[in-house]
Design an enzyme around this catalytic site. Structure first.
Site, PDB file in Angstrom:
ATOM      1  N   ASN A 150       5.721  -4.269  -2.615  1.00 31.24           N
ATOM      2  CA  ASN A 150       6.016  -5.331  -3.603  1.00 31.24           C
ATOM      3  C   ASN A 150       6.985  -4.884  -4.691  1.00 31.24           C
ATOM      4  OD1 ASN A 150       4.001  -3.611  -4.546  1.00 31.24           O
ATOM      5  ND2 ASN A 150       3.117  -5.177  -5.857  1.00 31.24           N
ATOM      6  N   GLY A 226      -1.952   0.152  -2.753  1.00 34.62           N
ATOM      7  CA  GLY A 226      -1.886  -0.820  -1.665  1.00 34.62           C
ATOM      8  C   GLY A 226      -3.133  -1.670  -1.652  1.00 34.62           C
ATOM      9  N   THR A 230      -7.118  -1.098   2.982  1.00 30.35           N
ATOM     10  CA  THR A 230      -6.439   0.154   3.346  1.00 30.35           C
ATOM     11  C   THR A 230      -6.986   1.305   2.508  1.00 30.35           C
ATOM     12  OG1 THR A 230      -4.463  -1.212   3.605  1.00 30.35           O
ATOM     13  CG2 THR A 230      -4.162   1.150   3.809  1.00 30.35           C
ATOM     14  N   GLU A 248      -4.988   2.907  -6.173  1.00 29.42           N
ATOM     15  CA  GLU A 248      -4.665   1.724  -6.979  1.00 29.42           C
ATOM     16  C   GLU A 248      -4.631   0.551  -6.016  1.00 29.42           C
ATOM     17  OE1 GLU A 248      -4.516   1.699 -10.124  1.00 29.42           O
ATOM     18  OE2 GLU A 248      -4.511   3.856 -10.412  1.00 29.42           O
ATOM     19  N   CYS A 282       0.132  -6.728  -8.083  1.00 27.70           N
ATOM     20  CA  CYS A 282      -1.329  -6.571  -8.141  1.00 27.70           C
ATOM     21  C   CYS A 282      -1.881  -7.086  -9.463  1.00 27.70           C
ATOM     22  CB  CYS A 282      -1.697  -5.105  -7.942  1.00 27.70           C
ATOM     23  SG  CYS A 282      -0.856  -4.039  -9.117  1.00 27.70           S
ATOM     24  N   GLU A 461      -3.582   5.922 -13.131  1.00 28.12           N
ATOM     25  CA  GLU A 461      -2.247   6.487 -13.176  1.00 28.12           C
ATOM     26  C   GLU A 461      -1.735   6.365 -14.612  1.00 28.12           C
ATOM     27  OE1 GLU A 461      -0.353   4.089  -9.991  1.00 28.12           O
ATOM     28  OE2 GLU A 461      -0.453   5.931  -8.812  1.00 28.12           O
TER      29      GLU A 461
HETATM   30  P1  NDP Z   1      -1.095  -1.956   2.390  1.00 29.65           P
HETATM   31  O1  NDP Z   1      -2.421  -1.464   1.964  1.00 29.65           O
HETATM   32  O2  NDP Z   1      -0.973  -2.638   3.675  1.00 29.65           O
HETATM   33  O3  NDP Z   1      -0.005  -0.783   2.413  1.00 29.65           O
HETATM   34  C1  NDP Z   1       0.292   0.054   1.318  1.00 29.65           C
HETATM   35  C2  NDP Z   1       0.940   1.314   1.852  1.00 29.65           C
HETATM   36  O4  NDP Z   1       0.003   2.001   2.665  1.00 29.65           O
HETATM   37  C3  NDP Z   1       2.157   1.073   2.756  1.00 29.65           C
HETATM   38  O5  NDP Z   1       3.050   2.160   2.628  1.00 29.65           O
HETATM   39  C4  NDP Z   1       1.542   1.070   4.127  1.00 29.65           C
HETATM   40  O6  NDP Z   1       2.504   1.339   5.115  1.00 29.65           O
HETATM   41  C5  NDP Z   1       0.525   2.181   3.977  1.00 29.65           C
HETATM   42  N1  NDP Z   1      -0.598   2.127   4.879  1.00 29.65           N
HETATM   43  C6  NDP Z   1      -1.091   1.061   5.575  1.00 29.65           C
HETATM   44  N2  NDP Z   1      -2.156   1.439   6.323  1.00 29.65           N
HETATM   45  C7  NDP Z   1      -2.346   2.763   6.087  1.00 29.65           C
HETATM   46  C8  NDP Z   1      -3.301   3.725   6.543  1.00 29.65           C
HETATM   47  N3  NDP Z   1      -4.273   3.403   7.396  1.00 29.65           N
HETATM   48  N4  NDP Z   1      -3.196   4.985   6.111  1.00 29.65           N
HETATM   49  C9  NDP Z   1      -2.234   5.336   5.227  1.00 29.65           C
HETATM   50  N5  NDP Z   1      -1.300   4.477   4.761  1.00 29.65           N
HETATM   51  C10 NDP Z   1      -1.366   3.205   5.176  1.00 29.65           C
HETATM   52  O7  NDP Z   1      -0.621  -2.838   1.172  1.00 29.65           O
HETATM   53  P2  NDP Z   1       0.690  -3.673   1.080  1.00 29.65           P
HETATM   54  O8  NDP Z   1       1.877  -2.840   1.353  1.00 29.65           O
HETATM   55  O9  NDP Z   1       0.427  -4.905   1.872  1.00 29.65           O
HETATM   56  O10 NDP Z   1       0.734  -3.991  -0.491  1.00 29.65           O
HETATM   57  C11 NDP Z   1       0.052  -5.020  -1.044  1.00 29.65           C
HETATM   58  C12 NDP Z   1      -1.268  -4.567  -1.633  1.00 29.65           C
HETATM   59  O11 NDP Z   1      -1.062  -3.544  -2.592  1.00 29.65           O
HETATM   60  C13 NDP Z   1      -1.945  -5.684  -2.371  1.00 29.65           C
HETATM   61  O12 NDP Z   1      -3.294  -5.760  -2.005  1.00 29.65           O
HETATM   62  C14 NDP Z   1      -1.826  -5.281  -3.834  1.00 29.65           C
HETATM   63  O13 NDP Z   1      -2.798  -5.761  -4.675  1.00 29.65           O
HETATM   64  C15 NDP Z   1      -1.823  -3.822  -3.765  1.00 29.65           C
HETATM   65  N6  NDP Z   1      -1.145  -3.267  -4.926  1.00 29.65           N
HETATM   66  C16 NDP Z   1      -1.888  -2.644  -5.887  1.00 29.65           C
HETATM   67  C17 NDP Z   1      -1.310  -2.154  -7.044  1.00 29.65           C
HETATM   68  C18 NDP Z   1      -2.120  -1.426  -8.075  1.00 29.65           C
HETATM   69  O14 NDP Z   1      -1.535  -0.692  -8.869  1.00 29.65           O
HETATM   70  N7  NDP Z   1      -3.430  -1.578  -8.130  1.00 29.65           N
HETATM   71  C19 NDP Z   1       0.126  -2.315  -7.277  1.00 29.65           C
HETATM   72  C20 NDP Z   1       0.819  -2.974  -6.204  1.00 29.65           C
HETATM   73  C21 NDP Z   1       0.180  -3.426  -5.076  1.00 29.65           C
HETATM   74  P3  NDP Z   1       3.239   0.139   5.906  1.00 29.65           P
HETATM   75  O15 NDP Z   1       3.555  -0.926   4.937  1.00 29.65           O
HETATM   76  O16 NDP Z   1       4.421   0.833   6.432  1.00 29.65           O
HETATM   77  O17 NDP Z   1       2.278  -0.320   6.942  1.00 29.65           O
END
Ligand code: NDP
Length: 485
Positions: A150, A226, A230, A248, A282, A461
């Protein structure tokens, strides 16, 4: 066709298996690049490079490590236009947002932790009966930083900068959905002459190389941003190895508007909180709660303004709403809206895909959507959608606002709009969230702890919290004689 390569041991490389993924432009729905897909061999190369670089990097004095980060910050600023255009194209976000938020913040992250590298100090505690403790903060070694799509460069630098500043060597894994600016950053690291192996960047699927990075026995700590599901998977994999974890995760953040607020400011702030970055932050205020006395007036004004936010070509200067990030996410958000209908919600505006004219006709756009009338315990109100969708509900008083705000599993952020400072204090104490904003939203100071409670994460963080996460505390207690002889 843009080609995205890994950055390993100071150079850009493709995968040995010659494996590639497609990279899509969300605004057009078309493939515009290819991404090297990392496998086990690239991970082993990156771990070996990081391990080899670690002894010298940890011995490099903090201020000198900081100088590398300052240099990178300068290069990011120099390339602001190029990076903003790349970020906008790769994510679908408006160019104005990438230019004013994403890239400046990436430079600010690097600069902030460049400074922190020089300011981070060991504590000491003198004991009255003749001993002194000094607490060393030592880097872990090789650490993994996994960031989402994002705010790609913004969140990637938010992790790697403190990790490097604290003396770790890093393997970064940006989202495969938005890899381009991390690859440009690798080019800037080469231009800056960053010592080889200190930072390595692997591209590929989360469930593939991301999971392998988490499971690698030589990777001592994982900083992840993420989704909550996940995060749970990562915790399951890392916990038996006692890795340090910073998670996070998602949010379903209440944006609470009281009768006594400054109406115009609350309206403006709530719109931003709901729809900034197409609602894909997020911290977005995706649950809008409005006190009964101004509910009808606020709802009508909010819906009118949301209708004006028509999505358009992210590359055009005037565009304020871009595309959502991927076909899969587009489908997910639309299915969440459908579910809201089935759960009894009334769609006050939006609720559908949009096809702008011209080059974006096949892009992944969704009209800003406002939903009213949902039961408090339904899926739509409790689960993160992460798109341009906000639910709207009235409340009677402070107590009810608090109950509604706290009754979800998430606990990332909350915003309050009120003129009553005592109420702001009372509410802030009781809200189960890691962050509370009063009469503002997403006003960020890089020194403050950033993170969530409950299912929104583990750890914080920001500022010295991040420096502490990326170091192990080691206490040294030295006895000395108070009196000669
Ligand atoms: P994901 O959880 O799908 O992915 C986040 C990252 O983790 C990506 O690089 C992804 O790779 C990687 N990933 C996915 N599966 C695995 C795994 N099993 N093991 C290790 N790494 C993995 O989230 P999104 O990318 O869809 O992002 C959106 C989410 O992030 C939302 O739920 C949002 O709320 C959260 N978020 C939280 C924030 C915070 O600070 N609390 C800030 C911003 C977002 P790939 O995409 O290549 O599959």
């Amino acid at each position: 066709m843009e080609t995205i390569r890994h950055y390993i041991n100071g150079e850009l490389r493709t995968s040995r298996e010659d494996a590639w993924l497609d990279n899509f432009e969300p605004a057009t729905g078309q493939v515009y690049g290819r991404i090297a897909d990392a496998g086990r061999a690239e991970l082993e190369d990156a771990v070996a490079a990081a391990e080899a670089a670690f002894p010298a990097w940890r011995r490099t004095p903090g201020p000198e490590r900081g100088r590398w980060l300052y240099r990178l910050a300068e290069l990011v600023e120099r390339d602001l236009e190029k990076l903003a255009a790349a970020e906008s194209r790769d994510t679908g976000k408006p160019i104005s947002v990438a230019r004013s938020l994403d890239i400046p913040r990436a430079a600010a992250n690097l600069r902030f932790f460049a400074g922190a590298a020089g300011h981070f100090a060991s504590e000491s505690h003198l004991m009255e009966d003749g001993a002194i403790n000094w607490t060393l903060r030592e880097p872990h070694g090789v650490v993994g930083c996994i960031s989402p799509w994002n705010l790609p460069l913004y969140l990637f630098t938010w992790k790697i900068a403190p990790a490097l500043a604290a003396g770790n060597c890093v393997i970064g894994k940006p989202s495969e959905v938005t890899p381009v600016t991390a690859c440009h950053l690798a080019e800037l690291c080469i231009e800056a002459g960053l010592p080889q192996g200190v930072l390595n960047i692997l591209h590929g699927r989360g469930a593939g190389i991301g999971a392998e990075l988490v499971a690698h026995p030589k990777v001592r700590a994982i900083s992840f941003t993420g989704g909550t599901a996940t995060g749970a998977e990562i915790a399951r994999s890392a916990a038996p190895m006692f890795k340090k974890l910073s998670l996070e995760l998602g949010g379903k953040n209440p944006n609470i508007v009281f009768d006594d607020c400054d109406f115009d400011k609350a309206l403006e702030g709530s719109l931003k909180a709901a729809f900034a970055n197409q609602g894909q932050i997020c911290l977005c205020g995706s649950r809008l709660l409005v006190q009964r006395g101004i509910y009808d007036r606020f709802r009508d004004a909010f819906v009118e303004r949301a209708r004006e936010l028509q999505p358009g070509d992210p590359m055009e200067e005037a565009t304020r709403q871009g595309a959502v990030v991927s076909a899969a996410h587009h489908e997910k958000v639309l299915s969440c809206i459908q579910r809201a209908r089935e759960e009894g919600g009334e769609i006050l505006c939006g609720g559908e895909a949009v096809q702008p004219k011209g080059r974006c006709a096949r892009g992944w756009f969704i009209a800003p959507t406002v939903i009213e009338g949902l039961p408090r315990d339904c899926h739509t109100v409790r689960e993160e959608i992460f798109g341009p969708v906000v639910t709207l509900a009235p409340f009677e008083d402070e107590a009810e606002a608090l109950t509604i705000a706290n009754e979800v599993d998430y606990g990332l952020a909350a915003s309050l709009w009120t003129a009553d400072i005592s109420r702001a204090h009372r509410m802030s104490r009781e809200l189960e969230t890691g962050l509370v904003w009063v009469n503002t939203w997403m006003l960020r100071d890089l020194r403050v702890p950033m993170g969530g409670m409950k299912h929104s994460g583990v750890g914080r963080e920001g500022g010295f919290e991040a420096m502490r996460f990326f170091t192990e505390a080691k206490n040294v207690c030295i006895r000395f004689e108070e009196n000669e002889g």
